[in-house]
Design an enzyme around this catalytic site. Structure first.
Site, PDB file in Angstrom:
ATOM      1  N   LYS A 195      12.517  25.364  31.944  1.00 21.62           N
ATOM      2  CA  LYS A 195      12.747  23.906  31.963  1.00 21.62           C
ATOM      3  C   LYS A 195      12.085  23.384  33.237  1.00 21.62           C
ATOM      4  CE  LYS A 195      14.879  20.693  33.321  1.00 21.62           C
ATOM      5  NZ  LYS A 195      14.208  19.585  34.059  1.00 21.62           N
ATOM      6  N   GLY A 248      14.267  25.082  43.365  1.00 17.07           N
ATOM      7  CA  GLY A 248      14.475  23.651  43.565  1.00 17.07           C
ATOM      8  C   GLY A 248      15.320  23.384  44.790  1.00 17.07           C
ATOM      9  N   SER A 249      16.020  22.263  44.757  1.00 20.09           N
ATOM     10  CA  SER A 249      16.743  21.830  45.956  1.00 20.09           C
ATOM     11  C   SER A 249      18.038  22.616  46.127  1.00 20.09           C
ATOM     12  CB  SER A 249      17.046  20.335  45.849  1.00 20.09           C
ATOM     13  OG  SER A 249      17.941  20.125  44.789  1.00 20.09           O
ATOM     14  N   GLY A 253      20.696  23.806  43.202  1.00 17.71           N
ATOM     15  CA  GLY A 253      20.813  25.261  43.091  1.00 17.71           C
ATOM     16  C   GLY A 253      22.248  25.721  43.211  1.00 17.71           C
ATOM     17  N   GLU A 270      15.775  30.091  44.543  1.00 17.87           N
ATOM     18  CA  GLU A 270      14.649  29.866  45.466  1.00 17.87           C
ATOM     19  C   GLU A 270      14.766  28.415  45.909  1.00 17.87           C
ATOM     20  OE1 GLU A 270      12.631  32.075  46.566  1.00 17.87           O
ATOM     21  OE2 GLU A 270      12.403  33.656  45.062  1.00 17.87           O
ATOM     22  N   CYS A 304       7.951  24.437  49.919  1.00 16.67           N
ATOM     23  CA  CYS A 304       9.221  24.969  50.433  1.00 16.67           C
ATOM     24  C   CYS A 304       9.020  25.707  51.745  1.00 16.67           C
ATOM     25  CB  CYS A 304       9.871  25.863  49.387  1.00 16.67           C
ATOM     26  SG  CYS A 304       8.766  27.122  48.763  1.00 16.67           S
ATOM     27  N   GLU A 405      15.517  19.288  55.272  1.00 11.53           N
ATOM     28  CA  GLU A 405      14.181  19.370  54.692  1.00 11.53           C
ATOM     29  C   GLU A 405      13.673  17.948  54.422  1.00 11.53           C
ATOM     30  OE1 GLU A 405      13.990  21.013  50.691  1.00 11.53           O
ATOM     31  OE2 GLU A 405      12.362  22.318  51.341  1.00 11.53           O
TER      32      GLU A 405
HETATM   33  P1  NAD Z   1      15.686  19.478  42.141  1.00 13.76           P
HETATM   34  O1  NAD Z   1      16.738  20.442  42.547  1.00 13.76           O
HETATM   35  O2  NAD Z   1      15.999  18.034  42.149  1.00 13.76           O
HETATM   36  O3  NAD Z   1      15.181  19.808  40.668  1.00 13.76           O
HETATM   37  C1  NAD Z   1      14.743  21.083  40.313  1.00 13.76           C
HETATM   38  C2  NAD Z   1      14.921  21.271  38.828  1.00 13.76           C
HETATM   39  O4  NAD Z   1      16.307  21.280  38.531  1.00 13.76           O
HETATM   40  C3  NAD Z   1      14.299  20.190  37.952  1.00 13.76           C
HETATM   41  O5  NAD Z   1      13.679  20.806  36.847  1.00 13.76           O
HETATM   42  C4  NAD Z   1      15.513  19.392  37.506  1.00 13.76           C
HETATM   43  O6  NAD Z   1      15.330  18.739  36.267  1.00 13.76           O
HETATM   44  C5  NAD Z   1      16.539  20.499  37.381  1.00 13.76           C
HETATM   45  N1  NAD Z   1      17.938  20.070  37.381  1.00 13.76           N
HETATM   46  C6  NAD Z   1      18.506  19.027  38.015  1.00 13.76           C
HETATM   47  N2  NAD Z   1      19.831  18.968  37.742  1.00 13.76           N
HETATM   48  C7  NAD Z   1      20.107  20.000  36.919  1.00 13.76           C
HETATM   49  C8  NAD Z   1      21.284  20.479  36.278  1.00 13.76           C
HETATM   50  N3  NAD Z   1      22.455  19.862  36.424  1.00 13.76           N
HETATM   51  N4  NAD Z   1      21.203  21.576  35.512  1.00 13.76           N
HETATM   52  C9  NAD Z   1      20.031  22.220  35.346  1.00 13.76           C
HETATM   53  N5  NAD Z   1      18.866  21.802  35.905  1.00 13.76           N
HETATM   54  C10 NAD Z   1      18.912  20.704  36.685  1.00 13.76           C
HETATM   55  O7  NAD Z   1      14.435  19.827  43.069  1.00 13.76           O
HETATM   56  P2  NAD Z   1      13.053  19.058  43.149  1.00 13.76           P
HETATM   57  O8  NAD Z   1      13.274  17.777  43.898  1.00 13.76           O
HETATM   58  O9  NAD Z   1      12.445  19.011  41.794  1.00 13.76           O
HETATM   59  O10 NAD Z   1      12.193  20.070  44.038  1.00 13.76           O
HETATM   60  C11 NAD Z   1      12.128  20.055  45.421  1.00 13.76           C
HETATM   61  C12 NAD Z   1      12.948  21.200  45.995  1.00 13.76           C
HETATM   62  O11 NAD Z   1      12.484  22.450  45.502  1.00 13.76           O
HETATM   63  C13 NAD Z   1      12.823  21.304  47.501  1.00 13.76           C
HETATM   64  O12 NAD Z   1      14.096  21.488  48.074  1.00 13.76           O
HETATM   65  C14 NAD Z   1      11.982  22.555  47.707  1.00 13.76           C
HETATM   66  O13 NAD Z   1      12.153  23.193  48.936  1.00 13.76           O
HETATM   67  C15 NAD Z   1      12.408  23.389  46.568  1.00 13.76           C
HETATM   68  N6  NAD Z   1      11.415  24.459  46.274  1.00 13.76           N
HETATM   69  C16 NAD Z   1      11.723  25.744  46.605  1.00 13.76           C
HETATM   70  C17 NAD Z   1      10.790  26.755  46.381  1.00 13.76           C
HETATM   71  C18 NAD Z   1      11.092  28.189  46.750  1.00 13.76           C
HETATM   72  O14 NAD Z   1      10.442  29.074  46.248  1.00 13.76           O
HETATM   73  N7  NAD Z   1      12.061  28.469  47.608  1.00 13.76           N
HETATM   74  C19 NAD Z   1       9.566  26.443  45.805  1.00 13.76           C
HETATM   75  C20 NAD Z   1       9.292  25.130  45.486  1.00 13.76           C
HETATM   76  C21 NAD Z   1      10.235  24.137  45.720  1.00 13.76           C
END
Ligand code: NAD
Length: 515
Positions: A195, A248-249, A253, A270, A304, A405
């Site tokens: 997703k 993601g965030s 997470g 991650e 990230c 961040e």
């Molecule tokens: P986000 O957490 O807002 O979204 C990430 C994903 O989660 C999206 O696909 C979103 O639709 C999904 N999501 C949101 N709510 C959900 C729920 N309730 N259930 C299931 N899925 C849900 O993050 P973002 O703003 O898209 O990305 C930026 C973040 O990602 C930053 O914090 C960045 O550091 C992190 N990131 C980490 C890495 C790593 O490898 N550590 C790599 C890239 C990005």
């Protein structure tokens, strides 16, 4: 469907044609069981970050489609796992070849959909090919151990897949992150349900189309196009999901991991970072200043591992900051389709606002704006989410800009006097994703590398990563690993098998009547 149109032959922002290269005239939705299935839920727009204008309206997949996709994935996983490991490896290799052949088109689709400079997306697409090639090689080398147990048993292990794994990815490196997680999942014999971010689903869908062309059985790779709170939530909490890998965030997470725990489903997280990039006075300052710029400004800081806290030894602070500021003032920011552009727009309006708010919060706490902080003046940058690379000086490690961040092209410069202080500042943060040290002293380099709490650390370098080497966070940056052997093991679980080998095994329990 052809994958032969080159970037140069496409009119800029001819979105329909860029998408048609992969999707033909299929209405874009979710990729389920080898077909595009339009969503039926709420509408949402895909927005070109370079123009801030919508170019496609999609509909959320929603829980019902997730259910259909999960059943198809579970059935397909059985077919996939019944193939020989060599066959799985050959198909993974072919996916890598399809990605290589489609490099320009995939890079272009990523550039218009995510706003990333074309010079970066070309490289990221090649990395996706490498991921499938690397894990293709692993497919027939996954075997267990024979364990010398102290009984008459032959005991051995078999690494087995989880079944269906659900992968949730963000918007900052969509196709890279898709390949990063899908390749090892398939190598281990799982079906992958991906997703991607609702803001950037196109290249994940294109990857699924290429995987089908490479011979991947339908249903083994699913892409759900939809919103996090509906489609994402339905996928991560679905009964068929046996493992969740989330990129993601930290906030999302933690929430997903808590939900998964209620279903006894393990996760890999991650998450974000606030990495310390440490510069000592014995470093090659000119080369280090280039490294420091790449560490934070490439990808418009939406990385990230971005080197967002620049720790500089006080004895070279002014000289070094001048070099970084000069770089920030000159780096070309602009249309991501222009091959000379080094920094494109920020991905979306909300993130653009967040970054500006953080710069203002830093200044309110006493940080000094040394470069950037404004929209570039060029005509190409007037509509999209563009920001000049920004340097904030006089930052203290307790300010919000040093703790949270920002995920934008903003570096916070923090001064230190000696090695112990640099380590203390680097480790005084909840995150632990990455970091770097720049120094001419080899003993100091390795000392610092061992003392900084981070999952990845560079010496006189920054941001180099490879699918061959494990990647992941310490602390609030997450747990579990991606890439390398460690990343592959996250997608497998060992089964222990016991075989009695004694002719007359001792029986120490129960009652057996004579027969
Ligand atoms: P986000 O957490 O807002 O979204 C990430 C994903 O989660 C999206 O696909 C979103 O639709 C999904 N999501 C949101 N709510 C959900 C729920 N309730 N259930 C299931 N899925 C849900 O993050 P973002 O703003 O898209 O990305 C930026 C973040 O990602 C930053 O914090 C960045 O550091 C992190 N990131 C980490 C890495 C790593 O490898 N550590 C790599 C890239 C990005």
């Amino acid at each position: 469907m052809t994958a032969s149109t080159s970037v140069s032959s496409l009119a800029p922002r001819d979105y329909t044609r860029v998408m048609a290269v992969f999707f033909g005239d299929m209405p874009i939705g979710s990729w389920i069981n080898g077909k595009m299935v339009p969503g039926t839920g709420a509408e949402f727009d895909l927005i070109d970050p370079a123009t801030a204008k919508p170019f496609l309206t999609l509909r959320d997949a929603g829980a019902e489609l997730v259910d259909v996709a999960m059943s198809a994935a579970a059935a397909a996983q059985k077919i996939w796992w019944s193939k020989t490991p060599s066959d799985r490896g050959r198909i993974l290799w072919q996916i890598g070849q399809q990605v290589r052949a489609a490099q320009e088109d995939l890079a272009l689709l990523e550039t218009v959909g995510a706003g990333k400079p074309i010079r970066d997306t070309r490289v990221e697409v090649l990395k996706v090919a490498e991921m499938f090639e690397y894990y293709a090689g692993w497919a027939d080398k996954l075997h267990g151990d024979v364990i010398p147990v102290p009984t008459s048993h032959l005991n051995y292990t078999r690494p087995e897949p989880y079944g269906v794994v659900t992968q949730i990815t963000p918007w900052n490196a969509p196709v890279f992150t898709a390949g990063w997680q899908v390749a090892p999942a398939l190598c281990a014999g799982n079906a992958a349900v991906l997703k991607p971010s609702e803001m950037t689903p196109l290249t994940s869908l294109a990857l699924a189309v290429l995987a089908q062309k490479a011979g991947l059985p339908d249903g083994v790779m699913t892409v759900l196009t939809g919103l996090g709170a509906t489609t994402g939530q339905a996928a991560t909490t679905h009964d068929i999901t046996r493992k969740v890998v989330f990129v993601g965030s930290p906030r999302t997470g933690a929430m997903i991991a808590a939900q998964a725990a209620r279903n006894v489903v393990p996760c890999v997280l991650e998450l974000g970072g606030k990495s310390a990039n440490i510069v000592f006075d014995d470093a090659d300052l000119k080369r280090t200043a280039l490294g420091a710029q790449a560490a934070i400004f490439s990808g418009a800081g939406q990385s990230c591992v971005a080197g967002s806290r620049l720790l500089v030894q006080r004895s070279v602070l002014d000289r070094f900051v001048d070099l970084v500021v000069a770089g920030a003032d000159h780096i070309p920011v602009g249309d991501p389709l222009n091959a000379a552009t080094q920094i494109g727009p920020i991905n979306n309006a909300a993130q653009y606002q967040t970054v500006q708010n953080m710069i203002a919060a830093g200044q309110a706490e006493g940080a000094q704006l040394l470069a950037g902080g404004v929209r570039p003046g060029d005509a190409a940058c007037q509509d999209g989410y563009f920001l000049r690379p920004t340097v904030l000086g006089q930052v203290r490690n307790d300010m919000q800009i040093a703790r949270e961040e920002i995920f934008g092209p903003v570096v916070s410069v923090i001064a230190f006097d000696d090695e112990d202080e640099a380590i203390a500042i680097a480790n005084d943060n909840k995150f632990g994703l990455a970091g770097a040290v720049w120094t001419g002293a080899v003993d100091r380099a390795h000392r610092v590398a061992s003392r900084v709490r981070a999952g990845t650390f560079w010496i006189n370098s920054y941001k180099t990563i490879s699918v061959m080497s494990p990647f992941g966070g310490f602390g609030a940056s997450g747990y579990g690993r991606s890439s390398g052997r460690e990343g592959l093991m996250e997608y497998m679980q060992p089964k222990s098998i016991w075989t009695e080998t004694a002719a007359n095994p001792p029986v120490g329990f129960g009652y057996a009547p004579d027969v």
